[in-house]
Design an enzyme around this catalytic site. Structure first.
Site, short mmCIF file in Angstrom:
data_model
loop_
_atom_site.label_atom_id
_atom_site.label_comp_id
_atom_site.label_asym_id
_atom_site.label_seq_id
_atom_site.Cartn_x
_atom_site.Cartn_y
_atom_site.Cartn_z
CB SER A 1 -0.96 -0.05 1.19
OG SER A 1 -2.02 0.88 1.03
CG ASP B 1 -4.20 -1.83 0.65
OD1 ASP B 1 -3.24 -2.49 1.09
OD2 ASP B 1 -4.37 -0.63 0.93
#
Length: 358
Positions: free
Chosen positions: A40, A154
């Protein structure tokens, strides 16, 4: 000669700005970053650094205020996410260009999650920006990357602190930065910063409030922009002609808040398990309470926090290393005569020694 470091940069939204400070402190002290594994925001910062463009990125984010961040929010009516992240990716493209992971000067891994196959995906080759875009796609918030039947979101969904990709790298130290750390009580950013930096951040907040750029005002603007989320989650049957747009917006923001908070809690718990399974040599923890995941206007203070926490962690590690080196020095036989069990005067070996998983 300073050790080679395998750097693990975890997820955490805006708290990931601390990764910039970590890298700056490592470089200032002469450490060589041998590889990067990121998830991320950690994949974004790590990828930009590996591409040699961290200074330009730092200059950009330190100039962002509330309304600059708001202008980067590109709302979409897609049922798969509220935002496209297109404006952010356009800026990243202007910084790093069309570079491939295998052309970077160091091994780099960006971790995403494949929703279709319910497993981690490690990007270790291919376009860098595509890997970053997949890794930052917070489920329900930022639209996923769809590719060849894969739905990529993510990496923090399964692995917010990807230590495992570092175990095969030729490095002396694994240093991990957990930007979703849990604490026994909420800790503010100002509490963790040194007094001078804390005072500067406090002054910046006062100035923003005086200019009408208070966080509450910024949140109201964001709420207005994300009202399209209401339709994205299949609530049309709940909306009647008597319900005002304001009420719908409040409900949409409530969902956004709950989704981000829930994701934060899950990542914090998962990170603890990753640390327990593969303990890094140095662990830097940024409490998740220091700021919200979407407070991207606080880059300057968060970068300073990263530098400060890294300096403390390296000081501790170097002191421990020095003590270990002293303890391992050859023993003077005149002060430590040989025992009958070891006529050559050698020190007894430990029953076992630590070994890195690999």
């Amino acid at each position: 000669m300073k050790p080679r470091v395998s750097l693990v940069l975890g997820s955490g939204g805006a708290r990931g700005y601390a990764h910039i400070g970590v890298i700056e402190e490592l470089e200032a002290r002469g450490y060589e970053i041998a590889s990067i594994s990121g998830c991320s925001m950690g994949a974004l910062i790590g990828g930009v650094y590996a591409a040699g463009r961290l200074e330009g990125y730092r200059d950009w984010v330190c100039q962002l205020d509330y309304f600059d961040v708001l202008r980067l929010v590109d709302i979409t009516w897609s049922a798969m996410g509220a935002m496209r992240a297109g404006k952010v990716m356009t800026k990243l493209e202007s910084l790093v260009g069309d570079i491939r992971i295998e052309d970077l000067p160091m091994p780099f891994t960006a971790v995403a999650t494949d929703l279709s196959r319910q497993r981690e995906v490690w990007f270790q080759s291919g376009p860098l920006l595509r890997a970053i875009r997949a890794s930052i796609a917070v489920p329900g918030i930022i639209t996923p990357v769809q590719e060849n039947g894969h739905v990529l979101v993510d990496g923090g969904l399964l692995n917010p602190l990807p230590i495992i990709p570092t175990v095969s790298v030729d490095a002396d130290i694994v240093l991990a930065v957990n930007a979703t750390a849990q604490t026994s009580r909420p800790i503010t950013l100002e509490e963790l910063l040194p007094a001078e930096q804390a005072a500067q951040e406090h002054a910046r907040e006062i100035k923003r409030a005086a200019e009408g750029k208070s966080f509450s005002g910024w949140v109201r603007n964001v709420r207005t922009r994300v009202q399209g989320m209401v339709s994205s989650f299949g609530d049309e049957e709940e909306v009647t002609e008597n319900v005002s747009w304001s009420s719908q917006t409040e409900r949409a923001w409530s969902k956004l808040d709950m989704m981000l908070a829930s994701f934060d809690i899950t990542q914090a718990a998962l990170a603890k398990y990753k640390i327990a399974g593969y303990p890094p040599d140095i662990l830097i923890e940024v409490p998740k309470s220091v700021c919200g995941a979407y407070e991207f206007h606080r880059a300057e203070a968060l970068i300073e926090l990263g530098r400060y926490l890294t300096a403390q962690a390296l000081d501790r590690h170097e002191r421990q290393r020095d003590r270990t080196s002293v303890a391992a020095e050859p023993v003077d036989g005149r002060r430590h005569p040989a025992s009958s069990a070891d006529p050559q005067g050698r020190l007894p070996l430990p029953l076992s020694s630590p070994k890195r998983h690999g």
